[in-house]
Design a protein around this motif. Sequence first.
Motif, PDB file in Angstrom:
ATOM      1  N   VAL A  32      70.453  47.275  13.049  1.00 49.94           N
ATOM      2  CA  VAL A  32      69.353  47.006  12.118  1.00 49.94           C
ATOM      3  C   VAL A  32      69.360  45.552  11.665  1.00 49.94           C
ATOM      4  CG1 VAL A  32      68.502  47.502   9.802  1.00 49.94           C
ATOM      5  CG2 VAL A  32      69.144  49.378  11.318  1.00 49.94           C
ATOM      6  N   LYS A  33      70.526  45.059  11.301  1.00 50.25           N
ATOM      7  CA  LYS A  33      70.606  43.714  10.732  1.00 50.25           C
ATOM      8  C   LYS A  33      70.694  42.624  11.807  1.00 50.25           C
ATOM      9  CE  LYS A  33      72.767  45.345   6.462  1.00 50.25           C
ATOM     10  NZ  LYS A  33      73.845  45.186   5.499  1.00 50.25           N
ATOM     11  N   GLY A  34      70.936  43.055  13.044  1.00 49.82           N
ATOM     12  CA  GLY A  34      70.926  42.093  14.135  1.00 49.82           C
ATOM     13  C   GLY A  34      72.096  41.152  14.129  1.00 49.82           C
TER      14      GLY A  34
ATOM     15  N   ARG B 164      78.684  51.438  10.958  1.00 54.13           N
ATOM     16  CA  ARG B 164      78.768  50.019  11.321  1.00 54.13           C
ATOM     17  C   ARG B 164      77.836  49.695  12.495  1.00 54.13           C
ATOM     18  NH1 ARG B 164      81.062  47.173  15.139  1.00 54.13           N
ATOM     19  NH2 ARG B 164      82.148  48.986  15.994  1.00 54.13           N
ATOM     20  N   GLN B 165      77.863  50.543  13.512  1.00 48.60           N
ATOM     21  CA  GLN B 165      77.014  50.307  14.680  1.00 48.60           C
ATOM     22  C   GLN B 165      75.527  50.362  14.314  1.00 48.60           C
ATOM     23  OE1 GLN B 165      78.259  53.110  17.658  1.00 48.60           O
ATOM     24  NE2 GLN B 165      80.346  52.268  17.772  1.00 48.60           N
TER      25      GLN B 165
ATOM     26  N   GLU C 125      60.744  47.506   8.091  1.00 52.98           N
ATOM     27  CA  GLU C 125      61.254  48.324   9.184  1.00 52.98           C
ATOM     28  C   GLU C 125      62.716  48.700   8.938  1.00 52.98           C
ATOM     29  OE1 GLU C 125      61.648  48.149  14.087  1.00 52.98           O
ATOM     30  OE2 GLU C 125      61.000  46.379  12.954  1.00 52.98           O
ATOM     31  N   ASN C 126      63.028  49.959   9.229  1.00 54.48           N
ATOM     32  CA  ASN C 126      64.382  50.493   9.028  1.00 54.48           C
ATOM     33  C   ASN C 126      64.821  50.461   7.554  1.00 54.48           C
ATOM     34  OD1 ASN C 126      64.966  51.065  11.816  1.00 54.48           O
ATOM     35  ND2 ASN C 126      65.223  48.845  12.123  1.00 54.48           N
TER      36      ASN C 126
END
Length: 424
Positions: A419-421, A413-414, A382-383
Motif C-alpha cells: 500500500v505504502k510503496g 507488513r507485506q 485508495e486503500n
Amino acid sequence: MASPLADRLRPKTIDDMVGQRHLLGPGKALRRIIESGEIPNLIFYGPSGVGKTTLASIIARQTNRALRKLNGTTAGTADLREIFTEAENTFTAPNGILLYLDEIQYFNKKQQQTLLEFIENGKITLIASTTENPYFYVYNAILSRSTVFEFKTVEKAEVAKAVERAFSLLEEERGEGFQIEDGVVGHIALACGGDVRKAMNSVELCVLSSPAADGVRKITLETAKELTQKSALRYDKDGDEHYDLLSAFQKSMRGSDPDAAVHYLARLLEAGDLPSVCRRLMVTACEDVGLAYPQIIPIVKACVDAAFQVGLPEARLCLADGVILVSIAPKSNSAHNAINEAMEDVRRGKYGPIPRQLQNKHFDGEDNPVKGQFYQYAHDFENHWVDQQYLPDVLKNVEYYHFGENKNEQAYRQYWEKVKGRKL
C-alpha cells in the motif's frame, strides 16, 4: 508440658543436620567458618523449618558462646539493651554472647541501628535470620558487616531421614511399637514441602491420631495423607514466595511451557489466589502473545470472566484453558516494546506540539498567517491510506513499532509495504 518434637529431636552437631549440604557439606564455606571457631556476624536467609535456628544453636555450642534468642516480632530495644549489658559482664559471658535474632525483617530501622551499635566491639556475635530477602529488609550498615548465607528447602530424601528418627524417638519415649505402613515416611517427607519442622509436627500428629492395640500403634498412609493434605503449600501473599510463584507462573507461559505453567497455576489456586492468577494471565496474553495471535486477548478475557463468575474450584477449568492457550500460542512482544519506547520518550520530555493537521480545530485565529487545517481524511484515498505526518516534528522519523517475525505481523507488513510503496 513436653516440648515440641522438633525441639526434642533438634540435632546437636552439623553432621546430625539434614539438608543444606551446599553450606555444610565437607569443605563448604560455612562449615569451614564454623570449624575455625572465629564466627563473624551472619545472616541466614531462607524458608522456615530448614535449620536456621538449629545451626545457630550448634554454632553457640561448638564455640562455647552464651546463646541468647530474640524474635523480631516481639522483641524491642529494651530486650537488646538487656543482652548488651550482660555481654559487658565477663563472668556471665566469658567467651561473649551469640545473639540469634529471628525474623530480623520486623525490626524497624531505628532498632536495627541500635543493634549495630553493640555488634561493633565483638562482645556480641549476631546471627540474624529472615524468610525474606535481606537485601530488601535489612539495614545496609548491618548487611555490610555480615555475611549472608541462603538456606534452601530440604530435599525429600533428607527429610525422610528426620521423619524416621522422629518415629524412632516417639517409639522409645512412649514405650510402644509402631507399625508404619509402606509409603508413610515418603509421603510425610514430600508433603512437608521441604520444611523439617512441619514434617516433625506431622509425625507427632500421626502418632497421636493412630489407635494403639496391645502396645502397637498402626500408622496408615491414609492417616498421613489426611493430616498432611495441604501442608506442602508455602505461600504468603506479602512475602517473597508470593512473588516468586507469580513470576514463575508468568515466565513459564512466556517460555511456552504449558506443563510448568499449569503446575504454578495449581499452586496459586490451591492458595486461593484467584485475582493474582487472572491478572498475570491477562498481562501475559497481551505482553507475550500480543500481535502474533491478537484474537487471544478476548479469548483469555472470556476465560477470566468465566472464572470469576463460577468461582473456585470450577474456575480452575476456565483458567487452565487460558493458561495452556497462552503457553502454546506463538509469541510476540512487538507491541510491548513499542509502548515502552514511546513512554520513555514522553518521560524524557521528548515530544512536541501536535501537528496542525491533527489538532481539534475547525477555524483559524487572525494571528495564524496560514489558514486551514490541511487534514487529509484517510478513507477518501485508495486503500484507506494517505501519506501525511502524524508525529510531532521532534519525533518525525521515529519508529517505535517493528513488525514481529510471526505469520500475522509479517502478513501485515507485506500488506502495508504494497500500500505504502516502500519497505517497512
